[in-house]
Motif scaffolding. Structure first.
Motif, PDB file in Angstrom:
ATOM      1  N   ARG A   1     -34.359  67.517 -58.730  1.00 24.41           N
ATOM      2  CA  ARG A   1     -33.740  67.608 -57.408  1.00 24.41           C
ATOM      3  C   ARG A   1     -33.695  69.051 -56.916  1.00 24.41           C
TER       4      ARG A   1
ATOM      5  N   ILE B   1     -27.430  78.174 -53.231  1.00 27.31           N
ATOM      6  CA  ILE B   1     -26.014  78.230 -52.876  1.00 27.31           C
ATOM      7  C   ILE B   1     -25.159  78.283 -54.140  1.00 27.31           C
TER       8      ILE B   1
ATOM      9  N   GLU C   1     -24.506  81.685 -55.557  1.00 27.15           N
ATOM     10  CA  GLU C   1     -23.614  82.479 -54.704  1.00 27.15           C
ATOM     11  C   GLU C   1     -22.163  82.123 -54.992  1.00 27.15           C
TER      12      GLU C   1
ATOM     13  N   GLU D   1     -21.258  71.696 -52.832  1.00 27.59           N
ATOM     14  CA  GLU D   1     -22.009  72.368 -51.777  1.00 27.59           C
ATOM     15  C   GLU D   1     -23.519  72.285 -51.944  1.00 27.59           C
TER      16      GLU D   1
ATOM     17  N   MET E   1     -27.663  67.964 -53.905  1.00 27.15           N
ATOM     18  CA  MET E   1     -26.832  67.221 -54.866  1.00 27.15           C
ATOM     19  C   MET E   1     -27.468  67.243 -56.249  1.00 27.15           C
TER      20      MET E   1
ATOM     21  N   ARG F   1     -42.848  74.823 -63.175  1.00 29.29           N
ATOM     22  CA  ARG F   1     -43.993  74.907 -62.269  1.00 29.29           C
ATOM     23  C   ARG F   1     -44.418  76.343 -61.999  1.00 29.29           C
ATOM     24  N   TYR F   2     -43.457  77.234 -61.889  1.00 35.65           N
ATOM     25  CA  TYR F   2     -43.787  78.630 -61.627  1.00 35.65           C
ATOM     26  C   TYR F   2     -43.781  79.473 -62.897  1.00 35.65           C
TER      27      TYR F   2
ATOM     28  N   VAL G   1     -30.245  77.396 -42.681  1.00 41.62           N
ATOM     29  CA  VAL G   1     -29.817  77.074 -44.049  1.00 41.62           C
ATOM     30  C   VAL G   1     -31.008  76.601 -44.866  1.00 41.62           C
ATOM     31  N   ARG G   2     -31.905  75.894 -44.212  1.00 46.58           N
ATOM     32  CA  ARG G   2     -33.030  75.291 -44.892  1.00 46.58           C
ATOM     33  C   ARG G   2     -34.155  76.281 -45.175  1.00 46.58           C
TER      34      ARG G   2
ATOM     35  N   SER H   1     -24.160  85.022 -46.117  1.00 47.86           N
ATOM     36  CA  SER H   1     -24.614  84.379 -47.349  1.00 47.86           C
ATOM     37  C   SER H   1     -24.985  82.929 -47.068  1.00 47.86           C
ATOM     38  N   ARG H   2     -25.807  82.365 -47.936  1.00 50.94           N
ATOM     39  CA  ARG H   2     -26.259  80.986 -47.740  1.00 50.94           C
ATOM     40  C   ARG H   2     -25.092  80.018 -47.696  1.00 50.94           C
ATOM     41  N   SER H   3     -24.141  80.205 -48.608  1.00 50.79           N
ATOM     42  CA  SER H   3     -23.025  79.262 -48.659  1.00 50.79           C
ATOM     43  C   SER H   3     -22.184  79.397 -47.395  1.00 50.79           C
TER      44      SER H   3
ATOM     45  N   GLN I   1     -23.938  77.572 -44.632  1.00 54.17           N
ATOM     46  CA  GLN I   1     -23.794  76.134 -44.772  1.00 54.17           C
ATOM     47  C   GLN I   1     -22.403  75.691 -44.350  1.00 54.17           C
ATOM     48  N   THR I   2     -21.389  76.436 -44.745  1.00 55.43           N
ATOM     49  CA  THR I   2     -20.017  76.084 -44.380  1.00 55.43           C
ATOM     50  C   THR I   2     -19.841  76.181 -42.867  1.00 55.43           C
TER      51      THR I   2
ATOM     52  N   ARG J   1     -21.343  73.262 -41.140  1.00 60.34           N
ATOM     53  CA  ARG J   1     -20.527  72.065 -41.265  1.00 60.34           C
ATOM     54  C   ARG J   1     -19.304  72.142 -40.365  1.00 60.34           C
TER      55      ARG J   1
ATOM     56  N   ARG K   1     -22.117  61.612 -47.776  1.00 62.27           N
ATOM     57  CA  ARG K   1     -23.363  61.981 -48.463  1.00 62.27           C
ATOM     58  C   ARG K   1     -23.435  61.522 -49.916  1.00 62.27           C
TER      59      ARG K   1
ATOM     60  N   LEU L   1     -29.029  60.950 -51.842  1.00 62.00           N
ATOM     61  CA  LEU L   1     -29.806  62.018 -51.220  1.00 62.00           C
ATOM     62  C   LEU L   1     -30.874  61.504 -50.265  1.00 62.00           C
TER      63      LEU L   1
ATOM     64  N   GLN M   1     -40.208  77.601 -47.799  1.00 62.74           N
ATOM     65  CA  GLN M   1     -40.329  77.664 -49.254  1.00 62.74           C
ATOM     66  C   GLN M   1     -41.524  76.826 -49.600  1.00 62.74           C
ATOM     67  N   ASP M   2     -42.573  77.477 -50.123  1.00 61.00           N
ATOM     68  CA  ASP M   2     -43.769  76.664 -50.257  1.00 61.00           C
ATOM     69  C   ASP M   2     -43.947  76.104 -51.653  1.00 61.00           C
ATOM     70  N   GLY M   3     -44.641  75.031 -51.721  1.00 59.14           N
ATOM     71  CA  GLY M   3     -44.805  74.340 -52.991  1.00 59.14           C
ATOM     72  C   GLY M   3     -46.252  74.145 -53.336  1.00 59.14           C
ATOM     73  N   THR M   4     -46.876  75.212 -53.786  1.00 61.04           N
ATOM     74  CA  THR M   4     -48.275  75.030 -54.200  1.00 61.04           C
ATOM     75  C   THR M   4     -48.298  74.801 -55.706  1.00 61.04           C
TER      76      THR M   4
END
Lengths: 84, 415, 191
Positions: free
Chosen positions: A11, A17, A20, A59, A63, B336-337, C30-31, C40-42, C45-46, C49, C112, C117, C173-176
């Motif tokens: 996942r 986050i 942090e 957060e 998940m 993976r990395y 955030v994404r 900060s990222r958190s 996100q807060t 929300r 959620r 998910l 964010q790449d996923g190769t």
């Protein structure tokens, strides 16, 4: 009861986050994924970090975190939403 | 009635023992039951006790005690049984051999487990070619195997991992899933599932007939019974050989006709195993967990690869690491990395292009990858790389100085 | 009284659009692979929300005040059934759909952990549909649509969301997956 922080690696996308919110227990690895500072992949969560750990679990946008009881690793401990 | 298999004497490691699994090769069902006797019907407790007292451990690599594994499924009302012959390990072909030439033994073992555990869903998961030919023929020859469903396994390293097996059997891609929950708790459609290596099943088929005591008459206390080893590399006759538990590394190489040339080391336990140097002392080490622990190796799935002295150990290790890095399932970031990064550093070292800090850099990367993933692939690869650095530490020093023991000309590093 | 309600209703609407644009922009930030500088990222996100909950309350106030205002000719059913309104049926209808979407977005996020998910993500993708509908609704029914202040406000919202989208795409964010080498041939003698 000892609690361990478990990462669901499938996942997890390294959103960052959790480290942090739990900098004492986790840091970013070279690729943005949470790396345990204790050397164990599933670090023990000390009592004073319990609340921060629950925050991190709640957060995580994917998940991907769980708190597992040492005695019953197969069961997950529910972390319910907190009142803002 | 049974004349062929049970042996009168106790076989000490080092002395050859009569083949057991490989005693009834190419037998059709009639011949199989005539020579071995009919398959007994065992209740759950009897099967568990038999497996436990025999000391049989899984032959798929993890070596988990089979008795305990079966016991964990006793409380389940319905169990799914899967015979795992995926053999993702490229240097292993014992499972394919069993399916091709002794499928009835495997089917017997799976049916025993299914009968005892109350499972009506039985799958056999393995390479499509052999399933389509000899297994299908074997299933058609017997009434009791008509429930067995054959599922083709993809040719990938991780496809034999037990959560991947559970996925594949349900028609999904054969990729590992997160554990917990373990497959014996929740597997196919959430049901408790037994994922059993086919060699283990084959041993069960014989233990059910001849008993735990018979099983323990070969091998040692620590490694009872016999096991199949796939011996390859610089040996005269690479192939699958059945040896008593605790047989030495020398025995394994000797069974394969002895070295084809001077040997340097053996890779024991497959690509997730460890390198054991080949010298007069280590050659005599038994293929047991305790003896091989110092080399981070274990009998595992019985793979033994002989590395000749003329080859560079770092080059061999780097090649294996590169393969393993490429075989990651692509699901977990650190694997993976991290694996390709670590494999690339090892490759630089093998090519003589690495700087003096390469050991520290590699150690840092390996600690970043170890244990971080949904399955044991990253840890196994870390183990292999660490073993390469440890066993061939002399070679590491040489490469850092710009030489290579496999190079004909000093200063040149041969690929 | 009714003029007050009318002004309130429109005011709440414009405020909601601004807030929702901030929410959507934050959601994209955030994404992204990199956090926005300074936050900060958190925290992002807060904030996302908290603002979304605030915004949805403003949206509800917008709907309620207009419903209470006889001039708007809003019936209870218009909050649920789109394109059946009396005044500006199309523009209003878009608002109805947007309302339903925002309720789905917020409720699914609150639940959620219960819905899992995959379902949550599937619903949350609707945010990309939701925001343009809100803008079209504002332009379609907004009485002030001719007014420069309104146009500048909508343009600013658009610029904000556009900037966030650019940031999001630029820091993907790449996923190769690395290529797979074959097993070493000499070593694996048998295969």
């Amino acid at each position: 009861m000892t609690q361990r922080l478990h990462v669901d690696w499938i996942r997890c996308r390294g959103r960052g986050i959790c480290y942090e919110l739990l900098p004492e227990l986790l840091e970013a690895d070279d690729w943005g994924y949470p790396l345990s500072r204790t050397g164990e992949p599933r670090p023990v969560v000390p009592a004073r970090l319990q609340e921060d750990a629950e925050d991190a679990v709640r957060e995580c946008p994917r998940m991907a975190l769980r708190l597992l009881d040492e005695q019953e690793p197969a069961r997950r401990r529910p972390v319910l939403p907190k009142r803002p | 009635m049974i004349t062929e298999l049970p042996e009168p004497a106790v076989h000490r490691p080092g002395s050859p023992c009569r083949p057991r699994l490989l005693a009834t090769l190419d037998a059709d069902y009639v011949e199989h039951t005539a020579r071995l006797g009919p398959l007994p019907v065992l209740g759950p407790r009897d099967l568990v006790d038999l497996a436990a007292s025999s000391g049989l451990t899984g032959r798929g690599g993890a070596a988990f005690p089979t008795g305990r594994k079966l016991a964990s499924l006793l409380t389940a009302r319905r169990t799914v049984v899967i015979g795992n012959a995926a053999e993702g390990e490229p240097a292993s072909s014992k499972d394919e051999l069993l399916l091709r030439r002794a499928p009835h033994l495997v089917l017997d073992g799976l049916l025993l487990a299914a009968q005892a555990l109350g499972g009506q869903e039985i799958y056999l998961y393995g390479p499509s070619a052999v399933l389509a030919s000899s297994v299908r023929r074997a299933v058609a020859e017997r009434e009791d195997a008509r429930f067995v469903r054959l599922v083709a396994a993809p040719d990938a390293f991780v496809s034999g991992q037990d959560t991947a097996v559970v996925q594949a059997v349900q028609g999904r891609p054969a990729l590992p899933r997160t554990n917990p929950p373990a497959t014996y708790v929740s597997g196919v459609r959430g049901l408790p599932t037994l994922v059993q290596n086919v060699e283990t099943a084959a041993h069960l088929a014989l233990i059910a007939r001849y008993g735990a005591y018979w099983f323990r008459q070969a091998g040692t206390d620590e490694e009872p019974g016999t096991r199949l080893h796939t011996v390859s590399g610089a040996v005269r006759h690479p192939g699958v050989y059945e040896l008593p538990g605790g047989a030495s590394l020398d025995d394994a190489v000797a069974a394969a006709g002895g070295p084809a040339e001077a040997l340097q080391a053996l890779l024991v336990g497959g690509y997730h195993g460890g390198w054991v140097p080949w010298d007069p002392i280590t050659r005599a080490l038994p293929l047991s967990r305790s003896a091989l622990r110092d080399y981070d190796a274990a009998p595992g799935a019985g793979v033994v690869i002989a590395l000749p002295a003329r080859r560079c150990g770092l080059r061999a290790g780097a090649d294996v690491a590169a393969y393993l890095a490429g075989q990651n399932a692509g699901q977990c970031g650190p694997c993976r990395y991290g694996l390709p990064s670590a494999a690339a550093v090892l490759e630089r070292l093998a090519e003589g292009r690495a700087g003096p800090r390469v050991r520290t850099e590699l150690d840092r990367l390996l600690r970043m990858v170890d244990g971080r993933g949904a399955c044991s692939h990253p840890s196994g690869t870390v183990r292999l790389i660490r073993s390469t650095l440890r066993t061939f530490h002399g070679e590491v020093d040489r490469h850092l100085a710009g030489h290579c023991s496999a190079a004909p000309v000093p200063g040149e590093v041969r690929r | 009284m009714t003029m007050t309600l009318w002004y309130l209703g429109r005011g709440f609407g414009v405020s909601a659009l601004v807030l929702l644009s901030m929410v959507v922009a934050l959601g994209m930030a955030v994404r992204a692979g990199r956090p926005l500088p300074g936050l900060s990222r958190s925290a992002q996100q807060t904030l996302h929300r908290v603002l979304s909950l605030t915004a949805v309350q403003v949206v509800l106030l917008h709907v309620l005040t207009l419903w209470a205002d006889p001039y708007a000719q809003l019936r209870a059913v218009d909050a649920v059934v789109p394109f059946a309104g009396r005044l500006h049926p199309i523009g209003l209808g878009l608002g109805t759909v947007a309302l339903e979407l925002v309720v789905a977005l917020v409720v699914s996020s609150l639940l959620r952990r219960r819905i899992g998910l995959r379902l949550w993500r599937a619903i949350h993708w609707l945010a990309y549909l939701f925001w343009p509908l809100s803008v079209l609704h504002a332009l379609g029914t907004g009485t002030d649509r001719g007014a420069p202040w309104f146009q500048w406000t909508v343009a600013a919202c658009g610029a904000l969301v556009g900037a966030a989208l650019t940031w999001r795409i630029a820091h993907r964010q790449d996923g190769t997956t690395p290529p797979r080498p074959a097993p070493p041939r000499e070593l694996a003698g048998l295969r």
